[in-house]
Write a protein that holds these residues in place. Structure first.
Motif, PDB file in Angstrom:
ATOM      1  N   GLY A  62       0.807  -1.212   0.000  1.00  0.00           N
ATOM      2  CA  GLY A  62       0.000   0.000   0.000  1.00  0.00           C
ATOM      3  C   GLY A  62       0.837   1.256   0.000  1.00  0.00           C
ATOM      4  N   GLY A  63       0.284   2.329  -0.584  1.00  0.00           N
ATOM      5  CA  GLY A  63       0.927   3.635  -0.575  1.00  0.00           C
ATOM      6  C   GLY A  63       1.969   3.830  -1.653  1.00  0.00           C
ATOM      7  N   GLN A  64       1.973   2.987  -2.677  1.00  0.00           N
ATOM      8  CA  GLN A  64       2.986   3.100  -3.732  1.00  0.00           C
ATOM      9  C   GLN A  64       2.615   4.127  -4.806  1.00  0.00           C
ATOM     10  N   TRP A  65       1.339   4.331  -5.014  1.00  0.00           N
ATOM     11  CA  TRP A  65       0.891   5.355  -5.962  1.00  0.00           C
ATOM     12  C   TRP A  65      -0.324   6.032  -5.371  1.00  0.00           C
ATOM     13  N   TRP A  66      -0.754   7.120  -5.959  1.00  0.00           N
ATOM     14  CA  TRP A  66      -1.818   7.918  -5.340  1.00  0.00           C
ATOM     15  C   TRP A  66      -3.178   7.226  -5.415  1.00  0.00           C
ATOM     16  N   GLY A  67      -3.652   6.985  -6.643  1.00  0.00           N
ATOM     17  CA  GLY A  67      -4.976   6.412  -6.836  1.00  0.00           C
ATOM     18  C   GLY A  67      -5.642   7.033  -8.052  1.00  0.00           C
ATOM     19  N   LEU A  68      -6.954   6.846  -8.163  1.00  0.00           N
ATOM     20  CA  LEU A  68      -7.737   7.429  -9.263  1.00  0.00           C
ATOM     21  C   LEU A  68      -8.453   8.664  -8.743  1.00  0.00           C
ATOM     22  N   PHE A  69      -8.201   9.812  -9.373  1.00  0.00           N
ATOM     23  CA  PHE A  69      -8.809  11.085  -8.970  1.00  0.00           C
ATOM     24  C   PHE A  69      -9.917  11.438  -9.959  1.00  0.00           C
ATOM     25  N   PHE A  70     -11.163  11.422  -9.476  1.00  0.00           N
ATOM     26  CA  PHE A  70     -12.300  11.805 -10.311  1.00  0.00           C
ATOM     27  C   PHE A  70     -12.752  13.200  -9.891  1.00  0.00           C
ATOM     28  N   ASN A  71     -12.688  14.134 -10.813  1.00  0.00           N
ATOM     29  CA  ASN A  71     -13.033  15.521 -10.516  1.00  0.00           C
ATOM     30  C   ASN A  71     -14.403  15.891 -11.051  1.00  0.00           C
ATOM     31  N   ASP A  72     -14.886  17.052 -10.665  1.00  0.00           N
ATOM     32  CA  ASP A  72     -16.155  17.577 -11.167  1.00  0.00           C
ATOM     33  C   ASP A  72     -16.129  17.552 -12.688  1.00  0.00           C
TER      34      ASP A  72
END
Length: 592
Positions: A62-72
């Protein structure tokens, strides 16, 4: 970017080096399958695509990359059978949502160092359905507004820093229906006061459980709160540490409900509601009863308070109170400070006083039982106030008795009546019949015979993965002015449906990919729309019919006193081969 759409088919794998992420301002679509997911994971993860970084056997950290960011602007994004693993770098969730109403179904969010999903306290209403959230360092789903709750259902979580959905903004901003399976592991956790403002209606179906995370919170109703549960399938409000409903939500190991952890459900003056099947556990903080009602627009039926530290129910006003129970609660069972309503079919066990008039209440206590109170079972009444009730002591009064009611097992909270109980059939002769068409019993839990409504058979699993089921409120009568509401829950939303019924008994025959539970010949009620959430299919639809109104309309000459009726729901389900769906069934007798 905002104008773009990226579609990923089954088996596509993305691996991220340390400190990278995916930012979605447009539309991301994943078309994974149950056997071939779309994966977003770390560069070192060998479980998808093998040893890509050439370092030998390694798994997910865990914690190796940020993730998926879904914006407005990413609202049209839809993840189906997607796996997100090893995220959390920089303190981010696997799915970070900022005002993004995405859909995620059958997804797996695992082995991240932070939460599975973070709604960031925004107005996001993502459809998160049937996902698995496993072994993440934070809360499974966090940062949600209450308005997101109807959209999040049937998700499973284990091994996380918190295996639950945390609602951090708890005011009802829009009318909502919350059905079974809401939240994570069937539980919604509230971080603060749940407020139902003026002009808003919150409707809660059977089997929904809310837990209060913080001591001293409460439910504050100024608008409308309707619950559609029953004694056997209640709507539950309880404490964070109560494992009896929804399991070990707080991760504290085996624990039971503790009294006095939260205040009360407050129905303020001017509020409204038909409150059926409400179960309140662990209330009493600040010296408050589990349910405090100050409005003559609220009806309570089949409601129960238990394990409270400061009383069960407290009324200054109500529209109607019937079939209510209090058990294992300190203080007064039912305290009447004001109002002009009757209390019918109440049962209290233990506490300081069972039924207690402490103010200017005017009404009657009918068909009720108060037993084992330490000070008085009935206090503050004159003989004319109480009739056909048990444990009245020296009060006297019409039809009252003062003998052991013979509960089935009061030590464990089963306040039903044993065979041979002196409270069976000895209620007020002028009271309405019990649901099995027998003479009125005393207490909240009548002992029913064969004519009482009873569910049977099995529903057909629909295209959204739910199995619709029947519920009811009231009893069938050829003459009563009260409603007998038959409901079918977990219907595919926004689809048309009917009830079909007959008086020739039950059957179990193959029918349109499911089971026909009602013997022919059958008739049907008018077509109706199940309502529920619009957009992607969900199980938030409900079909309902007032069958007493149907009986008394004389549309069917067979619906007479003494007849036995079998009824089942049928509806459209475009996502399944037969294009139709079925609930289980209900059998009931029609009383006079």
């Amino acid at each position: 970017p905002a104008a773009g759409t990226l579609t990923l088919n089954a088996g596509v794998v993305f691996k991220f080096p340390v400190g990278n992420y995916a930012q979605i301002d447009g539309t991301l679509l994943t078309n994974g399958t149950a056997t071939d997911a779309v994966a977003f994971t770390t560069y070192a993860d060998d479980s998808f695509g093998g040893d890509s970084n050439g370092d030998g056997a390694s798994g997910v950290t865990g914690g190796q990359w940020w993730g998926l960011f879904f914006n407005d602007g990413a609202d049209a994004s839809s993840l189906t059978y997607a796996t997100v693993a090893g995220a959390g770098y920089g303190g981010t969730a696997s799915l970070e949502l900022t005002n993004a109403d995405i859909s995620a179904q059958y997804c797996t969010l695992r082995d991240g160092s932070q939460s599975g999903v973070d709604l960031n306290g925004t107005a996001a209403k993502p459809r998160i359905q049937r996902c698995q959230i496993i072994n993440n360092g934070g809360i499974a789903i966090t940062g949600a507004s209450f308005d997101a709750v109807p959209y999040v259902a049937r998700n499973l979580a284990s091994g996380n820093g918190g295996d639950y959905m945390l609602v951090t903004q708890t005011s009802v901003g829009a009318d909502a229906f919350i059905g079974s399976g809401a939240g994570v592991n069937g539980v919604v956790v509230l971080n603060s006061i749940l407020s139902v403002p003026v002009g808003r209606t919150l409707t809660i179906g059977p089997g929904v459980t809310f837990k209060f995370r913080n001591v001293g919170t409460y439910v504050d109703v100024y608008g409308t709160l309707d619950t559609q549960g029953s004694f056997t399938s209640p709507v539950v409000f309880t404490t964070f540490g109560d494992d009896a409903f929804g399991g070990d939500t707080n991760g504290g190991g085996a624990s039971s409900v503790a009294a006095g952890q939260w205040w009360s459900i407050f129905f303020n003056a001017g509020s409204t509601g038909t409150v059926e099947g409400l179960l309140v556990r662990g209330s009493g903080y600040g010296g408050t009863a589990g349910v405090t009602c100050n409005s003559n627009g609220v009806t309570l039926r089949q409601c129960r308070v238990e394990h409270g530290s400061a009383g069960g129910f407290k009324f200054t006003a109500a529209a109607a109170v019937e079939h209510v129970a209090v058990w294992s609660t300190s203080g007064n069972g039912i305290e009447l400070q004001g109002g002009a309503f009757d209390v019918r079919h109440a049962t209290t066990h233990g506490g300081t006083r069972g039924l207690y008039r402490s103010g200017a209440w005017s009404g009657d206590i009918v068909d009720s039982i108060a037993w084992a109170a330490s000070t008085a079972n009935f206090q503050g009444f004159v003989a004319a106030d109480v009739r056909y009730s048990d444990a009245v002591g020296a009060l006297g009064g019409l039809g009252n008795i003062n003998v052991d009611p013979l509960f089935i097992d009061s030590a464990t909270g089963n306040l039903g009546l044993q065979v041979g109980s002196p409270c069976i059939g000895t209620g007020d002769p002028l009271s309405e019949l019990d649901a099995d068409c027998s003479s009125s019993d005393m207490g909240a839990y009548p002992r029913f015979g064969a004519q009482a409504p009873a569910a049977y058979c099995v529903g057909k699993t629909n295209s959204v993965g739910c199995t619709p089921y029947i519920g009811f409120s009231g009893y069938a009568s050829a003459s009563s002015t009260d409603a007998f509401i038959v409901r079918a829950f977990d219907i595919v939303a926004q689809q048309n449906g009917i009830f079909f019924y007959g008086t020739s008994g039950a059957t179990s025959a193959p029918f349109q990919g499911g089971t026909k539970c009602v013997a022919s010949p059958t008739l049907r009620t008018p077509i109706q729309n199940a309502g529920g959430l619009t957009g992607a299919p969900t199980c938030t639809g409900v079909l309902s019919v007032d069958f007493n109104a149907w009986i008394q309309s004389n549309v069917d000459a067979a619906l007479i006193s003494g007849a036995t009726v079998n009824i089942q729901a049928w509806y459209r389900d475009p996502g399944i081969n037969s294009t139709t769906g079925l609930s289980n069934a209900l059998q009931f007798g029609i009383c006079n």
